[in-house]
Motif scaffolding. Structure first.
Motif, PDB file in Angstrom:
ATOM      1  N   SER A 132     -36.954  36.992 -45.366  1.00 40.11           N
ATOM      2  CA  SER A 132     -35.565  36.825 -44.918  1.00 40.11           C
ATOM      3  C   SER A 132     -35.360  37.372 -43.513  1.00 40.11           C
ATOM      4  O   SER A 132     -34.675  36.757 -42.696  1.00 40.11           O
ATOM      5  CB  SER A 132     -34.605  37.515 -45.878  1.00 40.11           C
ATOM      6  OG  SER A 132     -34.608  36.888 -47.115  1.00 40.11           O
ATOM      7  N   VAL A 133     -35.960  38.533 -43.220  1.00 43.52           N
ATOM      8  CA  VAL A 133     -35.832  39.119 -41.880  1.00 43.52           C
ATOM      9  C   VAL A 133     -36.432  38.185 -40.840  1.00 43.52           C
ATOM     10  O   VAL A 133     -35.817  37.941 -39.787  1.00 43.52           O
ATOM     11  CB  VAL A 133     -36.494  40.516 -41.837  1.00 43.52           C
ATOM     12  CG1 VAL A 133     -36.721  40.976 -40.416  1.00 43.52           C
ATOM     13  CG2 VAL A 133     -35.636  41.521 -42.571  1.00 43.52           C
ATOM     14  N   CYS A 134     -37.600  37.644 -41.112  1.00 46.33           N
ATOM     15  CA  CYS A 134     -38.239  36.725 -40.160  1.00 46.33           C
ATOM     16  C   CYS A 134     -37.385  35.484 -39.920  1.00 46.33           C
ATOM     17  O   CYS A 134     -37.165  35.077 -38.775  1.00 46.33           O
ATOM     18  CB  CYS A 134     -39.625  36.319 -40.660  1.00 46.33           C
ATOM     19  SG  CYS A 134     -40.814  37.664 -40.669  1.00 46.33           S
ATOM     20  N   CYS A 135     -36.908  34.885 -40.982  1.00 46.23           N
ATOM     21  CA  CYS A 135     -36.104  33.664 -40.855  1.00 46.23           C
ATOM     22  C   CYS A 135     -34.769  33.941 -40.162  1.00 46.23           C
ATOM     23  O   CYS A 135     -34.335  33.158 -39.307  1.00 46.23           O
ATOM     24  CB  CYS A 135     -35.882  33.031 -42.222  1.00 46.23           C
ATOM     25  SG  CYS A 135     -37.392  32.380 -42.956  1.00 46.23           S
ATOM     26  N   LEU A 136     -34.118  35.036 -40.508  1.00 44.91           N
ATOM     27  CA  LEU A 136     -32.850  35.366 -39.862  1.00 44.91           C
ATOM     28  C   LEU A 136     -33.040  35.681 -38.389  1.00 44.91           C
ATOM     29  O   LEU A 136     -32.205  35.306 -37.550  1.00 44.91           O
ATOM     30  CB  LEU A 136     -32.179  36.536 -40.581  1.00 44.91           C
ATOM     31  CG  LEU A 136     -31.570  36.208 -41.928  1.00 44.91           C
ATOM     32  CD1 LEU A 136     -31.247  37.487 -42.686  1.00 44.91           C
ATOM     33  CD2 LEU A 136     -30.319  35.358 -41.764  1.00 44.91           C
ATOM     34  N   ALA A 137     -34.123  36.356 -38.044  1.00 44.91           N
ATOM     35  CA  ALA A 137     -34.398  36.634 -36.631  1.00 44.91           C
ATOM     36  C   ALA A 137     -34.629  35.333 -35.863  1.00 44.91           C
ATOM     37  O   ALA A 137     -34.155  35.182 -34.725  1.00 44.91           O
ATOM     38  CB  ALA A 137     -35.603  37.556 -36.504  1.00 44.91           C
ATOM     39  N   LEU A 138     -35.321  34.375 -36.480  1.00 46.69           N
ATOM     40  CA  LEU A 138     -35.522  33.073 -35.844  1.00 46.69           C
ATOM     41  C   LEU A 138     -34.210  32.326 -35.654  1.00 46.69           C
ATOM     42  O   LEU A 138     -33.978  31.710 -34.610  1.00 46.69           O
ATOM     43  CB  LEU A 138     -36.495  32.222 -36.664  1.00 46.69           C
ATOM     44  CG  LEU A 138     -37.961  32.603 -36.580  1.00 46.69           C
ATOM     45  CD1 LEU A 138     -38.785  31.773 -37.562  1.00 46.69           C
ATOM     46  CD2 LEU A 138     -38.477  32.423 -35.164  1.00 46.69           C
ATOM     47  N   VAL A 139     -33.350  32.365 -36.655  1.00 49.61           N
ATOM     48  CA  VAL A 139     -32.052  31.688 -36.550  1.00 49.61           C
ATOM     49  C   VAL A 139     -31.212  32.301 -35.436  1.00 49.61           C
ATOM     50  O   VAL A 139     -30.630  31.587 -34.606  1.00 49.61           O
ATOM     51  CB  VAL A 139     -31.294  31.750 -37.902  1.00 49.61           C
ATOM     52  CG1 VAL A 139     -29.836  31.364 -37.749  1.00 49.61           C
ATOM     53  CG2 VAL A 139     -31.961  30.852 -38.921  1.00 49.61           C
TER      54      VAL A 139
ATOM     55  N   CYS B 147     -25.273  35.961 -40.009  1.00 46.90           N
ATOM     56  CA  CYS B 147     -26.720  36.167 -39.925  1.00 46.90           C
ATOM     57  C   CYS B 147     -27.060  37.591 -39.482  1.00 46.90           C
ATOM     58  O   CYS B 147     -28.007  38.198 -40.000  1.00 46.90           O
ATOM     59  CB  CYS B 147     -27.342  35.164 -38.957  1.00 46.90           C
ATOM     60  SG  CYS B 147     -27.443  33.492 -39.613  1.00 46.90           S
ATOM     61  N   VAL B 148     -26.280  38.143 -38.549  1.00 47.73           N
ATOM     62  CA  VAL B 148     -26.511  39.521 -38.109  1.00 47.73           C
ATOM     63  C   VAL B 148     -26.244  40.493 -39.262  1.00 47.73           C
ATOM     64  O   VAL B 148     -26.998  41.458 -39.473  1.00 47.73           O
ATOM     65  CB  VAL B 148     -25.653  39.856 -36.875  1.00 47.73           C
ATOM     66  CG1 VAL B 148     -25.679  41.332 -36.565  1.00 47.73           C
ATOM     67  CG2 VAL B 148     -26.129  39.050 -35.674  1.00 47.73           C
ATOM     68  N   ALA B 149     -25.193  40.239 -40.034  1.00 48.05           N
ATOM     69  CA  ALA B 149     -24.896  41.097 -41.181  1.00 48.05           C
ATOM     70  C   ALA B 149     -26.008  41.010 -42.230  1.00 48.05           C
ATOM     71  O   ALA B 149     -26.432  42.031 -42.792  1.00 48.05           O
ATOM     72  CB  ALA B 149     -23.546  40.708 -41.800  1.00 48.05           C
ATOM     73  N   LEU B 150     -26.498  39.808 -42.491  1.00 46.54           N
ATOM     74  CA  LEU B 150     -27.605  39.646 -43.445  1.00 46.54           C
ATOM     75  C   LEU B 150     -28.884  40.295 -42.932  1.00 46.54           C
ATOM     76  O   LEU B 150     -29.629  40.913 -43.705  1.00 46.54           O
ATOM     77  CB  LEU B 150     -27.853  38.157 -43.719  1.00 46.54           C
ATOM     78  CG  LEU B 150     -26.897  37.486 -44.688  1.00 46.54           C
ATOM     79  CD1 LEU B 150     -27.048  35.967 -44.620  1.00 46.54           C
ATOM     80  CD2 LEU B 150     -27.150  37.976 -46.089  1.00 46.54           C
ATOM     81  N   LEU B 151     -29.140  40.183 -41.629  1.00 52.25           N
ATOM     82  CA  LEU B 151     -30.323  40.812 -41.046  1.00 52.25           C
ATOM     83  C   LEU B 151     -30.246  42.333 -41.177  1.00 52.25           C
ATOM     84  O   LEU B 151     -31.221  42.983 -41.561  1.00 52.25           O
ATOM     85  CB  LEU B 151     -30.469  40.405 -39.584  1.00 52.25           C
ATOM     86  CG  LEU B 151     -31.676  40.957 -38.838  1.00 52.25           C
ATOM     87  CD1 LEU B 151     -32.963  40.393 -39.420  1.00 52.25           C
ATOM     88  CD2 LEU B 151     -31.575  40.636 -37.363  1.00 52.25           C
ATOM     89  N   SER B 152     -29.080  42.894 -40.891  1.00 56.84           N
ATOM     90  CA  SER B 152     -28.945  44.349 -41.033  1.00 56.84           C
ATOM     91  C   SER B 152     -29.060  44.781 -42.490  1.00 56.84           C
ATOM     92  O   SER B 152     -29.617  45.843 -42.788  1.00 56.84           O
ATOM     93  CB  SER B 152     -27.632  44.832 -40.420  1.00 56.84           C
ATOM     94  OG  SER B 152     -26.534  44.338 -41.145  1.00 56.84           O
ATOM     95  N   LEU B 153     -28.575  43.967 -43.416  1.00 61.05           N
ATOM     96  CA  LEU B 153     -28.725  44.277 -44.837  1.00 61.05           C
ATOM     97  C   LEU B 153     -30.195  44.295 -45.241  1.00 61.05           C
ATOM     98  O   LEU B 153     -30.656  45.230 -45.904  1.00 61.05           O
ATOM     99  CB  LEU B 153     -27.951  43.271 -45.687  1.00 61.05           C
ATOM    100  CG  LEU B 153     -28.098  43.411 -47.197  1.00 61.05           C
ATOM    101  CD1 LEU B 153     -27.552  44.745 -47.678  1.00 61.05           C
ATOM    102  CD2 LEU B 153     -27.394  42.272 -47.904  1.00 61.05           C
ATOM    103  N   ASN B 154     -30.945  43.293 -44.848  1.00 65.84           N
ATOM    104  CA  ASN B 154     -32.365  43.237 -45.206  1.00 65.84           C
ATOM    105  C   ASN B 154     -33.153  44.361 -44.546  1.00 65.84           C
ATOM    106  O   ASN B 154     -34.030  44.954 -45.172  1.00 65.84           O
ATOM    107  CB  ASN B 154     -32.954  41.877 -44.824  1.00 65.84           C
ATOM    108  CG  ASN B 154     -32.586  40.808 -45.815  1.00 65.84           C
ATOM    109  OD1 ASN B 154     -32.820  40.954 -47.001  1.00 65.84           O
ATOM    110  ND2 ASN B 154     -31.994  39.727 -45.342  1.00 65.84           N
TER     111      ASN B 154
END
Length: 174
Positions: A39-46, A69-76
């Motif tokens: 998830s971190v990899c995919c969110l960083a790409l997005v 996406c930033v909120a999800l990235l920080s959660l992961n």
């Protein structure tokens, strides 16, 4: 058969039905790390894709997606850091990572709600409704409202280290 006890630092445990073996805990931890890593990899790409190729697009929906996406990235990221930070056995770090995980989870839920609210404006209110500084107001709600909740819980002292006792004996610390 005994149920595992989830107990916090104060020592008051609550009974939870179900048994966790050390293998189950290891497997669940491994699956969580793999899932969060992907998830971190995919969110960083997005986020990188939108930052590089679509920065000139000023559409509100895209900005709301980026915030989500930033909120999800920080959660992961905070969830992935949870295991390594608790192994430090530092109470302050434990409280920080718990508050960061809780804050990013609340931000994710809030940005999902904001996205639903924005969809309401797009679908139900077909006519072009203009709200002055719309994205600024949404950002204040999306990032500020969870901060109020986390600060109030921090002031009550509810964050801390928890032990999950295993079936075979011993405990896993969170």
């Amino acid at each position: 058969m005994q149920s595992p006890v989830y107990e916090n630092e104060a020592g008051n445990g609550t009974q939870v039905s179900g048994l966790l073996s050390s293998y189950s805990i290891w497997l669940l931890t491994l699956l969580s790390r793999i899932g969060c890593g992907v998830s971190v990899c995919c969110l960083a790409l997005v986020i990188a894709f939108h930052a590089i190729y679509r920065w000139h697009n000023s559409e509100h929906s895209l900005s709301i997606h980026i915030h989500l996406c930033v909120a999800l990235l920080s959660l992961n990221l905070s969830f992935l850091a949870n295991d390594s930070m608790t192994s430090l056995n530092n109470h302050g770090v434990c409280i920080f990572i718990a508050a960061a995980t809780h804050y990013s989870l609340l931000c994710t839920i809030t940005w999902f709600a904001i996205e639903g609210f924005h969809l309401y404006w797009l679908v139900i209110r077909v006519f072009n409704v203009y709200i002055k500084r719309y994205l600024l107001k949404l950002a204040l709600v999306g990032w500020g409202l969870p901060a109020v909740a986390v600060i109030s819980i921090l002031s009550c002292g509810k964050y801390g280290k928890y032990n999950i006792y295993q079936l075979e004996g011993g405990a896993v610390t969170m």
